[in-house]
Design an enzyme around this catalytic site. Structure first.
Site, PDB file in Angstrom:
ATOM      1  N   ASP A  61       0.813  -1.220   0.000  1.00  0.00           N
ATOM      2  CA  ASP A  61       0.000   0.000   0.000  1.00  0.00           C
ATOM      3  C   ASP A  61       0.849   1.274   0.000  1.00  0.00           C
ATOM      4  OD1 ASP A  61      -2.064  -1.794   0.276  1.00  0.00           O
ATOM      5  OD2 ASP A  61      -2.977  -0.799   1.999  1.00  0.00           O
ATOM      6  N   HIS A  91      -6.271   2.879  -4.088  1.00  0.00           N
ATOM      7  CA  HIS A  91      -6.196   3.105  -2.638  1.00  0.00           C
ATOM      8  C   HIS A  91      -6.580   4.552  -2.317  1.00  0.00           C
ATOM      9  CE1 HIS A  91      -5.107   2.093   1.399  1.00  0.00           C
ATOM     10  NE2 HIS A  91      -3.962   2.740   1.434  1.00  0.00           N
ATOM     11  N   HIS A 108      -6.073   9.536   0.172  1.00  0.00           N
ATOM     12  CA  HIS A 108      -5.762   8.752   1.364  1.00  0.00           C
ATOM     13  C   HIS A 108      -6.236   9.448   2.654  1.00  0.00           C
ATOM     14  CE1 HIS A 108      -2.927   6.120   3.835  1.00  0.00           C
ATOM     15  NE2 HIS A 108      -3.490   5.273   3.006  1.00  0.00           N
ATOM     16  N   HIS A 160       3.651  -1.957   3.346  1.00  0.00           N
ATOM     17  CA  HIS A 160       3.617  -0.569   2.888  1.00  0.00           C
ATOM     18  C   HIS A 160       4.950  -0.170   2.263  1.00  0.00           C
ATOM     19  CE1 HIS A 160       0.346  -0.676   5.855  1.00  0.00           C
ATOM     20  NE2 HIS A 160      -0.185   0.303   5.146  1.00  0.00           N
TER      21      HIS A 160
HETATM   22 ZN   LIG Z   1      -2.830   3.316   3.033  1.00  0.00          ZN
END
Ligand SMILES: [Zn+2]
Length: 254
Positions: free
Chosen positions: A69, A120, A124, A215
């Protein structure tokens, strides 16, 4: 959105006043129950009450789905792509639209190297996504889709920021042919200061069909960035696990 949550909570408390003389326990259930239910559905990433969320996939082989991510990132993404090549691994990058705008070439590179790109959100919004209006949810989805389209990607999967849900999310996703994907294993790499416990946590829980959450980028501690993903890839290979892109039909909710 916040008004809807407020109404559900207040209705429960009004009913609690009505039933208190009859059963204090029932009153407590009505008083606290709606709030606990809403908290669970909104903030537990695997909760299914607000719509289907995929948390693993069906397989008989030693296979996992590695998802990364918060990219793309000018420093991390190219290094991660090299690592994936070295291990013969495939991954899905859940990217943030605003970061794609800065590095659209990385989206094409991810796809060219045989990986997948997923949505995503555009900005964010970690703290406000759970209470975003239908218009705001739609904007996050549409802006992100447009950014990705310009970079050459058509995503089929979406992951909300830190897995938080929203009452209007499922309808908005269905209208855009997007499926919501959570995870089975949270590596907690975004809050770690040392890569070793991150790698250990993933390898301890790994099983066939697991979706692993990791991540990239500036949100990860400098000692953990890329190093944790390298450790996980090594550990998975040593245990005979392949990182694959599962067919959508094999995805399963909890
Ligand atoms: Zn995220």
């Amino acid at each position: 959105m916040i008004r809807l949550l407020y109404a559900v909570s207040i209705i429960g408390k009004v009913i609690a006043i009505g039933v208190y003389s009859f059963s204090p326990w029932l009153a407590a259930a009505f008083f606290f129950g709606p709030d606990l239910f809403l908290l669970h559905q909104l903030f537990v990433p695997s909760a299914q009450g607000l719509g289907r969320v995929y948390t693993h996939f069906s397989t008989t082989r030693r296979e996992v789905w590695l998802t990364i991510d918060d990219g793309p990132d000018g420093e991390d993404t190219p290094r991660i792509l090299d690592l994936l090549d070295r291990h013969g691994a495939r991954a899905t990058f859940f990217v943030i639209g605003e970061r794609v705008t800065r590095h659209p070439e990385l989206v094409s590179e991810i796809l060219r190297r045989g990986h997948n790109v997923a949505h995503h959100t555009q900005t964010h919004p970690i703290y406000t996504f759970w209470c975003a209006s239908p218009a705001r949810v739609g904007r996050e989805l549409d802006d992100g889709l447009e950014t990705l389209r310009q970079a050459g990607a058509t995503p089929h999967f979406f992951r909300p920021p830190v897995g938080t849900k929203n009452f209007f999310l499922q309808t908005a996703l269905a209208a855009r042919n997007l499926a919501c994907v959570s995870w089975s294993i949270r590596s907690r790499d975004a809050i770690a200061r040392d890569p070793a416990p991150v790698v250990a946590r993933v390898l301890k829980s790994v099983r066939p069909g697991a979706i692993i959450l990791m991540h990239e980028g500036v949100g990860v501690h400098p000692r953990v960035r890329v190093v944790a993903i390298a450790g996980v890839l090594e550990g998975l290979q040593a245990r005979g696990f392949a990182c694959v892109l599962p067919p959508p039909a094999d995805l399963r909710p909890t």
